[in-house]
Design a protein around this motif. Structure first.
Motif, mmCIF file in Angstrom:
data_model
loop_
_atom_site.group_PDB
_atom_site.id
_atom_site.type_symbol
_atom_site.label_atom_id
_atom_site.label_comp_id
_atom_site.label_asym_id
_atom_site.label_seq_id
_atom_site.Cartn_x
_atom_site.Cartn_y
_atom_site.Cartn_z
ATOM 1 N N LEU A 138 0.813 -1.214 0.000
ATOM 2 C CA LEU A 138 0.000 0.000 0.000
ATOM 3 C C LEU A 138 0.848 1.268 0.000
ATOM 4 C CD1 LEU A 138 -2.896 -0.954 2.451
ATOM 5 C CD2 LEU A 138 -2.874 -1.022 -0.039
ATOM 6 N N ASP A 139 2.159 1.134 0.123
ATOM 7 C CA ASP A 139 3.040 2.306 0.191
ATOM 8 C C ASP A 139 3.110 3.072 -1.130
ATOM 9 O OD1 ASP A 139 3.517 1.651 2.785
ATOM 10 O OD2 ASP A 139 5.514 0.827 2.437
ATOM 11 N N ASN A 140 3.209 2.380 -2.235
ATOM 12 C CA ASN A 140 3.378 3.023 -3.537
ATOM 13 C C ASN A 140 2.429 2.421 -4.559
ATOM 14 O OD1 ASN A 140 5.671 4.814 -2.946
ATOM 15 N ND2 ASN A 140 6.760 2.898 -2.571
ATOM 16 N N LEU A 141 1.153 2.544 -4.307
ATOM 17 C CA LEU A 141 0.164 1.983 -5.230
ATOM 18 C C LEU A 141 0.152 2.733 -6.552
ATOM 19 C CD1 LEU A 141 -3.054 1.369 -3.097
ATOM 20 C CD2 LEU A 141 -1.602 -0.336 -4.159
ATOM 21 N N PRO A 142 -0.017 2.008 -7.651
ATOM 22 C CA PRO A 142 -0.260 2.698 -8.919
ATOM 23 C C PRO A 142 -1.547 3.518 -8.796
ATOM 24 C CG PRO A 142 0.186 0.362 -9.275
ATOM 25 C CD PRO A 142 0.041 0.567 -7.796
ATOM 26 N N GLU A 143 -1.624 4.584 -9.567
ATOM 27 C CA GLU A 143 -2.754 5.524 -9.468
ATOM 28 C C GLU A 143 -4.113 4.837 -9.604
ATOM 29 O OE1 GLU A 143 -4.358 9.447 -11.821
ATOM 30 O OE2 GLU A 143 -2.223 9.011 -11.857
ATOM 31 N N GLU A 144 -4.237 3.916 -10.551
ATOM 32 C CA GLU A 144 -5.514 3.224 -10.779
ATOM 33 C C GLU A 144 -5.924 2.391 -9.563
ATOM 34 O OE1 GLU A 144 -8.862 1.971 -13.263
ATOM 35 O OE2 GLU A 144 -7.561 3.723 -13.182
ATOM 36 N N GLU A 145 -4.965 1.736 -8.941
ATOM 37 C CA GLU A 145 -5.267 0.924 -7.763
ATOM 38 C C GLU A 145 -5.622 1.786 -6.558
ATOM 39 O OE1 GLU A 145 -2.246 -2.066 -7.165
ATOM 40 O OE2 GLU A 145 -2.340 -2.644 -9.283
ATOM 41 N N LEU A 146 -4.959 2.906 -6.416
ATOM 42 C CA LEU A 146 -5.298 3.839 -5.339
ATOM 43 C C LEU A 146 -6.718 4.367 -5.537
ATOM 44 C CD1 LEU A 146 -4.419 5.300 -2.799
ATOM 45 C CD2 LEU A 146 -3.427 7.091 -4.241
ATOM 46 N N LYS A 147 -7.087 4.654 -6.787
ATOM 47 C CA LYS A 147 -8.445 5.113 -7.091
ATOM 48 C C LYS A 147 -9.470 4.029 -6.730
ATOM 49 C CE LYS A 147 -11.353 6.986 -10.759
ATOM 50 N NZ LYS A 147 -11.512 7.256 -12.186
ATOM 51 N N MET A 148 -9.150 2.774 -7.023
ATOM 52 C CA MET A 148 -10.051 1.671 -6.661
ATOM 53 C C MET A 148 -10.234 1.587 -5.151
ATOM 54 S SD MET A 148 -8.873 -1.520 -8.987
ATOM 55 C CE MET A 148 -9.204 -1.626 -10.726
ATOM 56 N N LEU A 149 -9.129 1.673 -4.433
ATOM 57 C CA LEU A 149 -9.181 1.597 -2.969
ATOM 58 C C LEU A 149 -10.004 2.749 -2.402
ATOM 59 C CD1 LEU A 149 -8.069 -0.148 -0.657
ATOM 60 C CD2 LEU A 149 -6.093 1.363 -0.584
ATOM 61 N N LYS A 150 -9.779 3.939 -2.917
ATOM 62 C CA LYS A 150 -10.515 5.118 -2.452
ATOM 63 C C LYS A 150 -12.008 4.993 -2.781
ATOM 64 C CE LYS A 150 -10.725 10.117 -2.747
ATOM 65 N NZ LYS A 150 -10.330 11.330 -3.423
ATOM 66 N N THR A 151 -12.309 4.580 -3.997
ATOM 67 C CA THR A 151 -13.703 4.431 -4.420
ATOM 68 C C THR A 151 -14.422 3.395 -3.566
ATOM 69 O OG1 THR A 151 -13.128 5.089 -6.676
ATOM 70 C CG2 THR A 151 -15.191 3.879 -6.390
ATOM 71 N N ALA A 152 -13.785 2.261 -3.327
ATOM 72 C CA ALA A 152 -14.395 1.221 -2.485
ATOM 73 C C ALA A 152 -14.648 1.736 -1.071
ATOM 74 C CB ALA A 152 -13.488 -0.014 -2.451
ATOM 75 N N SER A 153 -13.705 2.509 -0.538
ATOM 76 C CA SER A 153 -13.870 3.071 0.809
ATOM 77 C C SER A 153 -14.992 4.097 0.865
ATOM 78 C CB SER A 153 -12.562 3.703 1.282
ATOM 79 O OG SER A 153 -11.580 2.710 1.457
ATOM 80 N N GLU A 154 -15.109 4.910 -0.176
ATOM 81 C CA GLU A 154 -16.195 5.896 -0.227
ATOM 82 C C GLU A 154 -17.559 5.207 -0.270
ATOM 83 O OE1 GLU A 154 -13.748 9.390 -2.655
ATOM 84 O OE2 GLU A 154 -15.176 8.127 -3.738
ATOM 85 N N ILE A 155 -17.663 4.177 -1.083
ATOM 86 C CA ILE A 155 -18.938 3.454 -1.190
ATOM 87 C C ILE A 155 -19.283 2.787 0.134
ATOM 88 C CG2 ILE A 155 -20.085 1.489 -2.311
ATOM 89 C CD1 ILE A 155 -18.556 2.350 -4.902
ATOM 90 N N GLU A 156 -18.280 2.190 0.777
ATOM 91 C CA GLU A 156 -18.507 1.571 2.085
ATOM 92 C C GLU A 156 -19.018 2.616 3.081
ATOM 93 O OE1 GLU A 156 -16.033 -1.048 5.373
ATOM 94 O OE2 GLU A 156 -14.967 0.490 4.228
#
Length: 189
Positions: free
Chosen positions: A24-42
């Motif tokens: 999780l230290d250096n996620l590619p931008e697309e993966e960080l967006k996925m993580l953020k989006t999933a957290s927002e939906i949750e």
């Protein structure tokens, strides 16, 4: 790590670090967006949306346009309903049935359920078909154990599972854990 044996679950609310998580230290931008989006939906819809609704919302927020559905022939009707829902929500939907290519099991020396011609499930073919359509997200509906693994391994697009095949428990595999009869049978108690 054996997190299933932990009693305090200090990582959840206390910030306890049992093992550093370098992925999780250096996620590619697309993966960080996925993580953020999933957290927002949750955060916004916790215990309010079905998994199907969450997938639709996730796809919208990720700006996905092309949805792939890899499905088992036994869940043809369910796949059609899901495809219709995504189409109604403005997505372009592509699908690949498990028997794509119609390769007879005999050609690969695979066991058959009955005599005569019987097409093998072709999860790699499903993945390749959806890869050619350049889908943004693939949804798995009822692929067999092993077939689902091969599909996800060969899929270029990220994939999620909507329906897990469980012929005994009406596609609800968690029922084996929640039902004492099945749990006793599985554990041999």
């Amino acid at each position: 790590m054996k997190c299933h044996l932990c009693n305090d679950k200090g990582c959840y609310r206390e910030g306890k670090v049992c093992q550093k998580s370098p992925q999780l230290d250096n996620l590619p931008e697309e993966e960080l967006k996925m993580l953020k989006t999933a957290s927002e939906i949750e955060k916004e819809f916790y215990c309010q949306m079905t998994r199907l609704e969450e997938i639709v919302e996730f796809a919208k927020r990720m700006n996905y346009k092309r949805i792939g559905i890899a499905f088992c022939i036994g869940l043809f009707n369910e796949a059609k309903i899901v495809a219709d829902i995504f189409t109604e929500k403005g997505f372009e939907v592509f699908s690949a049935i498990c028997k794509i290519g119609s390769v007879d099991k005999e050609t690969l020396d695979l066991p058959k359920l009955k005599k005569g011609k019987e097409a093998v499930c072709n999860p790699i073919g499903q993945a390749e078909a959806l890869n050619r359509k350049k889908t943004d997200l693939n949804i798995v509906i009822g692929l067999c154990v092993g077939h689902d693994i091969l599909f996800q391994k060969h899929s270029d697009a990220p994939s999620t599972v909507l329906i897990v095949k469980d012929r005994v428990l009406a596609h609800n595999p968690a029922g084996a854990i929640y039902t004492p009869y099945h749990l006793r049978r599985i554990t041999g108690e």
